[in-house]
Design an enzyme around this catalytic site. Sequence first.
Site, PDB file in Angstrom:
ATOM      1  CB  SER A 138      -0.953   0.010   1.198  1.00 37.52           C
ATOM      2  OG  SER A 138      -0.238   0.005   2.407  1.00 37.52           O
ATOM      3  CG  HIS A 191      -0.924   4.439   4.462  1.00 33.01           C
ATOM      4  ND1 HIS A 191      -2.066   3.936   5.031  1.00 33.01           N
ATOM      5  CD2 HIS A 191      -0.248   3.374   3.966  1.00 33.01           C
ATOM      6  CE1 HIS A 191      -2.100   2.627   4.880  1.00 33.01           C
ATOM      7  NE2 HIS A 191      -1.000   2.257   4.237  1.00 33.01           N
TER       8      HIS A 191
END
Length: 272
Positions: A138, A191
């Site tokens: 991710s 992230h």
Amino acid sequence: MATPAALPPLPFNPGRVRSYLARLPLFTRLVLLAILAFWLLELQTIWSVVQWGALIPDEINLGTMYRLNTYPFIHMGFFHTLLNAIALTPLLERFEAEHGTLTSIALFVGPLSTLPAGLYLLFEKVILHRNTAVVGSSVWVFLLLGSEAIRTYKSHPHFSLGPYKIPTWTSPLFACVVLSILVSHVSFLGHLCAIAVGYVFGLGYLKVFVPPEKVLRWIEGKLNLLGRLPHYVSVDQKTYGRYGVLPTTNANNNGNSTPMSYLGSSQRLGSE
């Protein structure tokens, strides 16, 4: 004799899925294969693949710099692997179609893995003095979303949310916050670092890392890569042109948004 009940229709068309997978370019296939291979290796109990390849701040030294490249391929369990692979595939496939296979290899083996990792280590260890390990592709999902958001902002500066007009470039940040709220054990900081590098990449400040087109053509011609490698995307086959080409600006833009798919997550191994 009673007629057997008909099975409910599948939520997707298996034929279209097979057709889509059959068209995936070479580097995207190799990444998915590597993710699958690392997941299969993690099934054995003799050697911990996660502990070997995760991005663990306290474990980074000259002898373990490989972790800056291995952590996106490693996941925590089947569902973590599956969801990240589903989220990554269309983004990575589009990137390779736009920039070519050699450019994709150079960027994702190099700066698009190491820069988010370095930024994460800076905040996690040097500034916050923590040792939370991260794994998961991710990091690439959010990086590519950040890059796409910057590009989309050039042609669609805003999207509407009720009466509000929100800058398009903020969409990955909203996704990052929502994912962190809905899914446990995800690295919000990881992230954010990926999104930041994606923004820089989308703005064109990482062009220095893009291999020169003349060099790519020489390598492809010398090794006959297009003829030897199935699904290879050459420098002259790219769909949307050279790195940095942005969508054409629509003068009659009404601020419409582009839908966003489900995102995978970077699993955290440690506690804060």
